[in-house]
Design a protein around this motif. Structure first.
Motif, PDB file in Angstrom:
ATOM      1  N   ASN A   1       0.810  -1.217   0.000  1.00 52.75           N
ATOM      2  CA  ASN A   1       0.000   0.000   0.000  1.00 52.75           C
ATOM      3  C   ASN A   1       0.844   1.267   0.000  1.00 52.75           C
ATOM      4  O   ASN A   1       0.381   2.318   0.412  1.00 52.75           O
ATOM      5  CB  ASN A   1      -0.982  -0.003   1.168  1.00 52.75           C
ATOM      6  CG  ASN A   1      -0.285  -0.311   2.472  1.00 52.75           C
ATOM      7  OD1 ASN A   1       0.934  -0.251   2.539  1.00 52.75           O
ATOM      8  ND2 ASN A   1      -1.037  -0.647   3.504  1.00 52.75           N
TER       9      ASN A   1
ATOM     10  N   PHE B   1       2.513   3.828  -2.437  1.00 54.65           N
ATOM     11  CA  PHE B   1       2.527   4.197  -3.849  1.00 54.65           C
ATOM     12  C   PHE B   1       3.261   5.504  -4.015  1.00 54.65           C
ATOM     13  O   PHE B   1       3.137   6.386  -3.158  1.00 54.65           O
ATOM     14  CB  PHE B   1       1.083   4.323  -4.369  1.00 54.65           C
ATOM     15  CG  PHE B   1       0.343   3.019  -4.320  1.00 54.65           C
ATOM     16  CD1 PHE B   1       0.578   2.041  -5.286  1.00 54.65           C
ATOM     17  CD2 PHE B   1      -0.549   2.740  -3.289  1.00 54.65           C
ATOM     18  CE1 PHE B   1      -0.096   0.822  -5.241  1.00 54.65           C
ATOM     19  CE2 PHE B   1      -1.207   1.526  -3.240  1.00 54.65           C
ATOM     20  CZ  PHE B   1      -0.989   0.564  -4.207  1.00 54.65           C
ATOM     21  N   PRO B   2       3.988   5.732  -5.053  1.00 61.84           N
ATOM     22  CA  PRO B   2       4.234   4.785  -6.144  1.00 61.84           C
ATOM     23  C   PRO B   2       4.993   3.557  -5.638  1.00 61.84           C
ATOM     24  O   PRO B   2       5.930   3.702  -4.858  1.00 61.84           O
ATOM     25  CB  PRO B   2       5.109   5.566  -7.127  1.00 61.84           C
ATOM     26  CG  PRO B   2       5.176   6.958  -6.620  1.00 61.84           C
ATOM     27  CD  PRO B   2       4.670   6.998  -5.237  1.00 61.84           C
ATOM     28  N   ALA B   3       4.567   2.406  -6.113  1.00 64.15           N
ATOM     29  CA  ALA B   3       5.084   1.159  -5.570  1.00 64.15           C
ATOM     30  C   ALA B   3       6.506   0.862  -6.061  1.00 64.15           C
ATOM     31  O   ALA B   3       7.330   0.321  -5.326  1.00 64.15           O
ATOM     32  CB  ALA B   3       4.145   0.020  -5.952  1.00 64.15           C
TER      33      ALA B   3
ATOM     34  N   GLU C   1       3.240   1.983 -14.380  1.00 68.44           N
ATOM     35  CA  GLU C   1       2.731   2.509 -13.106  1.00 68.44           C
ATOM     36  C   GLU C   1       1.595   1.589 -12.654  1.00 68.44           C
ATOM     37  O   GLU C   1       0.838   1.061 -13.467  1.00 68.44           O
ATOM     38  CB  GLU C   1       2.259   3.965 -13.233  1.00 68.44           C
ATOM     39  CG  GLU C   1       1.182   4.189 -14.273  1.00 68.44           C
ATOM     40  CD  GLU C   1       0.543   5.572 -14.175  1.00 68.44           C
ATOM     41  OE1 GLU C   1       0.931   6.341 -13.286  1.00 68.44           O
ATOM     42  OE2 GLU C   1      -0.354   5.858 -14.989  1.00 68.44           O
TER      43      GLU C   1
ATOM     44  N   PHE D   1      -1.439   0.875  -9.480  1.00 70.26           N
ATOM     45  CA  PHE D   1      -2.141   1.398  -8.297  1.00 70.26           C
ATOM     46  C   PHE D   1      -3.290   0.455  -7.950  1.00 70.26           C
ATOM     47  O   PHE D   1      -3.894  -0.158  -8.838  1.00 70.26           O
ATOM     48  CB  PHE D   1      -2.691   2.809  -8.566  1.00 70.26           C
ATOM     49  CG  PHE D   1      -3.301   3.460  -7.364  1.00 70.26           C
ATOM     50  CD1 PHE D   1      -2.502   3.831  -6.283  1.00 70.26           C
ATOM     51  CD2 PHE D   1      -4.671   3.696  -7.278  1.00 70.26           C
ATOM     52  CE1 PHE D   1      -3.055   4.434  -5.156  1.00 70.26           C
ATOM     53  CE2 PHE D   1      -5.230   4.297  -6.155  1.00 70.26           C
ATOM     54  CZ  PHE D   1      -4.415   4.666  -5.093  1.00 70.26           C
TER      55      PHE D   1
ATOM     56  N   SER E   1      -6.591  -0.244  -4.902  1.00 67.30           N
ATOM     57  CA  SER E   1      -7.299   0.249  -3.718  1.00 67.30           C
ATOM     58  C   SER E   1      -8.340  -0.777  -3.281  1.00 67.30           C
ATOM     59  O   SER E   1      -8.830  -1.567  -4.091  1.00 67.30           O
ATOM     60  CB  SER E   1      -7.979   1.583  -4.018  1.00 67.30           C
ATOM     61  OG  SER E   1      -8.935   1.401  -5.036  1.00 67.30           O
TER      62      SER E   1
ATOM     63  N   SER F   1      -4.406   8.784 -15.275  1.00 63.04           N
ATOM     64  CA  SER F   1      -3.364   7.994 -14.617  1.00 63.04           C
ATOM     65  C   SER F   1      -4.073   6.901 -13.821  1.00 63.04           C
ATOM     66  O   SER F   1      -5.274   7.021 -13.541  1.00 63.04           O
ATOM     67  CB  SER F   1      -2.545   8.886 -13.687  1.00 63.04           C
ATOM     68  OG  SER F   1      -3.291   9.181 -12.540  1.00 63.04           O
TER      69      SER F   1
ATOM     70  N   VAL G   1      -4.025   6.185 -10.773  1.00 62.94           N
ATOM     71  CA  VAL G   1      -4.600   6.693  -9.517  1.00 62.94           C
ATOM     72  C   VAL G   1      -5.931   7.393  -9.817  1.00 62.94           C
ATOM     73  O   VAL G   1      -6.956   7.121  -9.176  1.00 62.94           O
ATOM     74  CB  VAL G   1      -3.615   7.667  -8.829  1.00 62.94           C
ATOM     75  CG1 VAL G   1      -4.248   8.236  -7.565  1.00 62.94           C
ATOM     76  CG2 VAL G   1      -2.313   6.969  -8.508  1.00 62.94           C
TER      77      VAL G   1
ATOM     78  N   ASP H   1      -9.791   6.288  -8.686  1.00 67.60           N
ATOM     79  CA  ASP H   1     -10.612   7.271  -7.956  1.00 67.60           C
ATOM     80  C   ASP H   1     -11.910   7.540  -8.705  1.00 67.60           C
ATOM     81  O   ASP H   1     -12.983   7.623  -8.114  1.00 67.60           O
ATOM     82  CB  ASP H   1      -9.850   8.604  -7.798  1.00 67.60           C
ATOM     83  CG  ASP H   1      -8.842   8.523  -6.675  1.00 67.60           C
ATOM     84  OD1 ASP H   1      -8.848   7.502  -5.961  1.00 67.60           O
ATOM     85  OD2 ASP H   1      -8.049   9.472  -6.520  1.00 67.60           O
TER      86      ASP H   1
ATOM     87  N   LYS I   1       6.175  10.713 -13.533  1.00 63.93           N
ATOM     88  CA  LYS I   1       6.902   9.538 -13.051  1.00 63.93           C
ATOM     89  C   LYS I   1       8.416   9.808 -13.064  1.00 63.93           C
ATOM     90  O   LYS I   1       9.127   9.460 -12.133  1.00 63.93           O
ATOM     91  CB  LYS I   1       6.557   8.340 -13.945  1.00 63.93           C
ATOM     92  CG  LYS I   1       6.706   7.022 -13.248  1.00 63.93           C
ATOM     93  CD  LYS I   1       5.832   6.001 -13.886  1.00 63.93           C
ATOM     94  CE  LYS I   1       6.012   4.595 -13.377  1.00 63.93           C
ATOM     95  NZ  LYS I   1       6.596   4.293 -12.150  1.00 63.93           N
TER      96      LYS I   1
END
Lengths: 698, 100
Positions: A334, A336-338, A346, A348, A350, A528, A530, A534, A586
């Motif tokens: 958990n 991020f960025p991982a 990239e 992500f 959730s 992106s 993320v 969302d 990034k």
């Protein structure tokens, strides 16, 4: 007005509920009435008996005297009296009982007369009589011949009683041998009896006996008063005794119960016994009630203790679940960025759990430098069992993925075999496992009963891949799972999720569904990862509204940028601005670029990219290449390269920024902004390409 | 980007969350078009706005003109440092009412 509860009442408001007072009043009233009735009845009986007695006495005395007197003598006296009366002068006759009138009868008195007087006197004394009168009725008047009391002669002979109508009636009754009680005046009573003196059936004279009842009446009044007083005292004493006894046997137990109940409701400590300590031994319903109350109290106390214990356990479980939830969250990557060092992609993810602990999970980890494993899974059931099973599954998948097989189908096959062996409760888990070859973009994946993945590969649009499903993991041994391959190009992405997403339900019981999911993804496929997650979450929330959530919602997205490169070529469309920004971000993140500078650069990308997209190409469109050069750790140069018509935006007239609002326009503002916020902006046309380069230090 | 509107009588508060750039500005423009007739006081809450580009400035300018024409008020709140800098650089600080 609603009745007050006993808690709210004060002492005086409660007082009129006092049982002993109430009972005292009832018994007292009752006994006073009873006494009065008894006195009245007693008096009636007593006075009746006395009356009878005197009447008998008067009657028998008259009879006895009548028998005892010598008849010849009486006849003699009566005839003499008649003669005297007849011989009276008219004036004397009219003046009854005057001295002249009485004088005329003196001749009746002789030796024999006095003997009879003495004899009658003896009768008087012996019988306690008031008077004994012997007389005769002449002309409706009664003339006394002998009138004797205890002292001797009471009235001289010839004393005449003139009788009015009433007295005549009385006299007639007396003559008829019916004695009467006379009420001569208030509170003065007498009894008169009578007898005839008969000679051979002829009435030769009348005898009247007279008893005064005044003494008797006063005696009976006395008796009445004493009787009443004694009765009253006895009644009050008995009353007090009864009330005392009742108080002890009835009222006190009820008061005890009452007090115990009051203490019980005012005491918040339910473990304290109030009814059980009562010592009520009345042997009646009250004792039974006390026993029932004591039982009830014990039961309530037991239940309360139970509830307290259960609540405590619940709290403990709640706290433990909280920790469990943290552990579970901690198990999932958990941060991020991982992979900040990997520019090629990239990623992500959730997860929103419906309960403290859930059965959904995602995972991603590097198998080696060139292989990234991506897992999304959903355990059957919910809560603690699902969470435990989830932990086990996650560890097994992780362990088996890192031993170098690099074939998701084979890995899942082995995972399934292991889990089946240790699955006593027959739970199962759906898994999608992908392994990305980072250098080439080749994605191998296998699906064990999990939701279809969505990929964005062609036409810049997310589509659902109906991949071949194997059976869920945990069901049967030796199942085969099919591995399939996809080739990701730079800019391609995919989105995997659990059933909580399509099965999110709104108030009308409609499911979110695959179509809404694809629409949400395609609202802007260039977001992106993320932003994408969302956005999808936001769409789900909008859809579900106030409806309760039952299932975990878990999502994971990965975008592939390709082998580490400093160039990204995109279609010249403002839709691609987020992709360009994400690509540059990034790079900037890897340099630890401050957020403010990142935003300034993002604005610059927005201005320049949109300029090219709008003006560089005609209808047919074209590409834009973004090239990021890191000159040193604190200076970055970004070039925007297009093959459109030659155009140097820097030559445009600068806007006048001092005009007022009315006169202001926005032309040229974007490029002006870039010039002002970047350290350097350079344009060149080379190789049929427009090359605009910005530099920014930080 | 996300837009939250609250209207209270003649006052409207528009909260813009995320980024206001070429891609998202049309959304805000659409949101404002023909919606301001009744409004006398317009607040842009930028407390959760990351950044604004010239496309966003264009909308602020046209909205400001519209509000000015009908004698209404328009002001901005919660701008971050970077947004304030953009307003300074472009001279927008002089024409906009920016509340701290």
């Amino acid at each position: 007005m609603p009745r007050k509860s006993i808690r709210e009442m004060n002492y005086f408001e409660r007082l009129h509920y006092s049982l002993s007072t109430k009972m005292f009043h009832v018994i007292l009233n009752f006994s006073i009435i009873l006494s009065l009735v008894a006195v009245a009845f007693g008096f009636y009986l007593y006075s009746n008996a006395t009356r009878e007695q005197y009447i008998d006495k008067a009657k028998s005395l008259a009879n006895n005297v009548g028998l005892a007197l010598d008849k010849e003598n009486i006849r003699d006296y009566v005839s003499k009296t008649k003669e005297i009366y007849a011989g009276l002068r008219q004036d004397v006759k009219e003046n009854v009982n005057s001295s002249a009138y009485l004088e005329s009868f003196t001749s009746l008195i002789d030796e024999n007369y006095n003997d009879i007087i003495d004899k009658l006197k003896e009768y008087c004394i012996a019988n306690d009589a008031g008077n004994i009168i012997v007389g005769y009725e002449i002309d409706g008047n009664f003339i006394f011949i002998f009138d004797v009391n205890k002292e001797g002669l009471a009235n001289r002979p010839g004393y005449t009683q003139i009788m009015n109508e009433e007295e005549k009636n009385i006299f007639d009754s007396i003559v008829d041998n019916m004695p009467v009680i006379l009420n001569e005046s208030r509170n003065s009573y007498s009894c008169i009896g009578s007898g005839n003196i008969e000679d051979d059936g002829e009435v030769i004279g009348n005898i009247i006996t007279y008893f005064s009842l005044n003494e008797v009446a006063s005696l009976s009044r006395h008796f009445l008063l004493q009787y009443f007083l004694v009765l009253l005292i006895v009644t009050i004493i008995v009353n007090i005794l009864i009330v005392r006894k009742m108080k002890k046997t009835v009222v006190q137990p009820i008061l005890d119960l009452n007090n115990a109940a009051r203490e019980y409701i005012s005491d918040s400590d339910y473990t304290k016994m109030h009814f059980s300590d009562l010592k009520i031994k009345s042997g009646d319903e009250i004792e039974s009630l006390a026993l029932i109350m004591a039982d009830m109290e014990k039961q309530i106390s037991k239940h309360v203790a139970n509830i307290i214990q259960i609540t405590g356990e619940k709290e403990k479980i709640g706290a433990e679940l909280n920790v469990a939830s943290q552990i579970q969250e901690g198990m999932l990557p958990n941060i991020f960025p991982a992979f900040p060092d990997h520019m090629e992609f990239e990623i992500f993810a959730s997860m929103y759990t419906a309960k403290e602990v859930g059965g959904d999970f995602y995972d991603f980890f590097l198998i080696d430098d060139d292989h990234l494993a991506i897992v999304i899974a959903d355990v059957s059931g919910k809560g603690v069992p699902a969470a435990l099973f989830m932990m086990a599954s996650k560890i097994v998948i992780n362990n088996l993925s890192t031993i170098g097989i690099n074939d998701p189908g084979l890995i899942l096959q082995e995972v399934n075999n292991r889990i089946v062996k240790n699955n006593p409760v027959e739970m199962f888990v759906t898994v999608w496992l992908g392994i990305l070859e980072i250098s080439t973009g080749k994605l191998k994946a296998a699906n064990a009963g999990h939701e279809y993945p969505c990929v964005c590969m062609n036409d810049n649009k997310y589509e659902m891949i109906k991949d071949r499903h194997g059976l869920v993991i945990g069901g049967f041994e030796n199942l085969k799972y099919h591995t399939y391959e996809m080739q990701l190009k730079p800019g391609d992405s995919f989105f995997v999720y659990t059933d909580g997403v399509p099965e999110a339900t709104n108030n009308k019981n409609e499911l979110f569904g695959n179509e809404r999911l694809l629409n949400a993804l395609n609202d802007n496929p260039n977001y992106s990862v993320v932003e994408l997650l969302d956005h999808v979450k936001q769409r789900i929330d909008e859809f579900v509204g106030e409806a309760p959530r039952f299932d975990d919602i878990t999502m994971l997205a990965l975008r592939y940028f390709g082998k580490e490169t400093n160039e990204l070529t995109l279609k010249a469309d403002i839709e691609n601005i987020p992709t360009a920004t994400a690509f540059v971000d990034k790079k900037l993140e890897a340099l630890n670029c401050p957020e403010k500078v990142q935003r300034q650069i993002a604005v610059a990308i927005d201005e320049l990219f949109s300029n090219i997209a709008k003006y560089a190409y005609e209808e047919e469109g074209g590409d834009i290449t973004i090239k990021v050069d890191t000159e040193n750790e604190h200076l970055v140069a970004i070039s925007f390269i297009d093959k459109g018509k030659p155009f140097n935006p820097l030559e445009n007239k600068e806007p006048d920024i001092n005009l007022n609002a009315e006169e202001r326009g926005v032309g040229g503002l974007g490029v002006y902004l870039v010039k002002k916020t970047m350290d350097e902006v350079k344009y060149e046309y080379a190789d049929n390409k427009n090359i605009l380069t910005i530099k920014k230090g930080f | 980007m996300q837009i939250n509107k609250t209207i209270e009588k003649e006052k409207e508060v528009i909260k813009v969350i995320g980024r206001l750039d070429s891609l998202t500005s049309p959304e805000l423009e659409e949101e404002l078009k023909g919606q301001l007739e009744e409004i006398k006081e317009l607040e842009f809450d930028f407390s959760e706005l990351e950044y604004i580009s010239s496309a966003g400035l264009r909308i602020l300018l046209s909205t400001l003109k519209e509000m000015n024409h009908k004698g209404g008020k328009m002001y901005l709140t919660g701008c971050n440092e970077m947004i304030l800098e953009i307003f300074d650089v472009t001279g927008f600080s002089d024409i906009l009412t920016i509340n701290k």
